[in-house]
Design an enzyme around this catalytic site. Sequence first.
Site, PDB file in Angstrom:
ATOM      1  N   GLY A 159      -1.517  -0.557   6.311  1.00 20.50           N
ATOM      2  CA  GLY A 159      -1.576  -1.491   7.438  1.00 20.50           C
ATOM      3  C   GLY A 159      -2.710  -2.471   7.249  1.00 20.50           C
ATOM      4  CB  THR A 198      -0.973   0.074   1.204  1.00 19.54           C
ATOM      5  OG1 THR A 198      -1.615  -1.175   1.364  1.00 19.54           O
ATOM      6  CG2 THR A 198      -2.002   1.156   1.010  1.00 19.54           C
TER       7      THR A 198
HETATM    8  N1  GLY Z   1      -4.148  -1.725   3.817  1.00 20.36           N
HETATM    9  C1  GLY Z   1      -4.134  -2.550   2.717  1.00 20.36           C
HETATM   10  C2  GLY Z   1      -4.882  -3.793   2.859  1.00 20.36           C
HETATM   11  O1  GLY Z   1      -5.135  -4.246   3.964  1.00 20.36           O
HETATM   12  O2  GLY Z   1      -5.225  -4.364   1.857  1.00 20.36           O
END
Ligand code: GLY
Length: 413
Positions: A304, A252
Site C-alpha cells: 500500500g 509490492t
Molecule cells: N508500499 C510500497 C511503496 O509505497 O513503495
Amino acid sequence: MKRRDFISGLAVTSAVAAAGQTGAKPGEPMQIPNPSKQVPRVDHAKNIMICSANGYSYIDAGFEKLRGGADTLDSAITVVSGPENDPNDDSVGLGGLPNEEGVVELDACCMHGPTRRAGSVGGVRDIKNVAAVSKAVMEHTGHVMLVGEGATRFAVALGFPKENLLTDRSRRIWLLWKETHSNQDWWGPGLADPNWKPPAAMSSNVAPSDMELVKSQPAHIQKLYSAAADLGIAPQDRMDAIHKVLYPPTGTINCSALNEKGEMSSVTTTSGLAWKLPGRCGDSPIIGAGCYCDQDVGAAGATGNGEENIKVAGGHTIVENMRHGMSPEEAGMDALKRISRNYNHDMTRLSYLNMFYYILRKDGAYAGVSLWSGRGDGPRRYCVHDGTRRYETAKYLYEGVAKNWPPMPQLPK
Ligand code: GLY
C-alpha cells in the site's frame, strides 16, 4: 578487533546492564513490565506462510521448501522472487513500473528471526532480485541498509546479474503517463497538505462494449485511450494502463514464514510507487515499516501507500501490539486506525489511500487486514499456505474501495 566487533561488545555490555534492570537473564526473551496479557505460549509450532495475493502463484514453491526443512527466510524469498522474475508482473523486479524518468528503482528488506538479523536495499537499479540482495546485505556486510548506486555495485560484486529492468510493456505504460500526466505528477502539495483539494467529478457511465465504454468517458479518459492505442498498448491492456496512469500503483509483495521449530522470517520487495521522484523510497525497505519480524512474537509486512505506513511504523507497531497481547487482527486494525487518525479520519483523503497488512504470530495465528473492504464482487484478499494453498478475505477498517474517484469502468478480469 574490528570496529564492529568492538561495537557489538559494547552492545552486549549494555544489554547485560539493561537485563539487570529488568530482571531478565541473558538468553531469556525480554519480558514486558506487568504483562497483563501476553503472546500465547507455543508448544507445537507449524509450517505456515502468509503473503499478499500476488504471491498466490508462487507460494507453493516456497512452502515446499519450508516443509522440506529449508530456512524460513530462504523459503519466503523463494515466493517473492517469483514475481520479481516475471516480466509481466509490473509491481516488482523485472518489468516493475519505473520512476518519472522511466528508470526502474527497486526496494526490499528482510528480517531473519532465528539470528535476529536484518538487511535492506533502497533505490536499486538494474538488479531484479532485490529481496535476495537485502539478504546478502545482512549476510555479507556489517550494515543493515544499502541504497542507490552503492547497493547496485554491491549486488554486482556478489554476482547478481545486471540487466535493464524496463520491459517493453512497462515502458509503454510509462510513456502513456509521460505524455499525458500534465498536472498529475507528484510535484506540488500531497494529500497531507492542508490546501489539498480533490479533482472535479466525472461521469460514472460504464458501457458494455469497449468502444461504447470509451465514448462514455470524459474527454481526458478518451484522450488517454487513443494515446494508449498510439503507443501500441494492446486493446485488452488499455484500460488497465489508463488506471495505472491515473492512480499510480505501489505494487509490492510481502511474505512471512513460520516453521515447526518456531523459527520465523519475513521479506518485502517492490518497484515502489509508479512514476515516483527518482530516489524516493517507500516503506518496503524500511525495517519496522514494510516488514518486521521478532520470532518471540511474530511478523508483519505491508503493501500500500508507503508514505502512510512509514509514519505509523506499521510492521513494528503490529508486532509490538501482539507482544502486548493483541490478536493479529486487533494488532493490524490498530495500525490502520493510526493511519486514519493521521488524517483526522477525513474520508475524502483516506479514499485515496490503500494499506494492507499481512500478519503472522509465532503460534501460527494470522490475519490480513485492509484499510478498505474492496468491492462486494472483489473483496481484498491475501494468500495463506499451511499445507493447503488458499486465498482468504481480509478484515477491513472501512467499507468501500480505495481511490474510488473518478469511478473507473470495470477492468478486464
Ligand atoms: N508500499 C510500497 C511503496 O509505497 O513503495
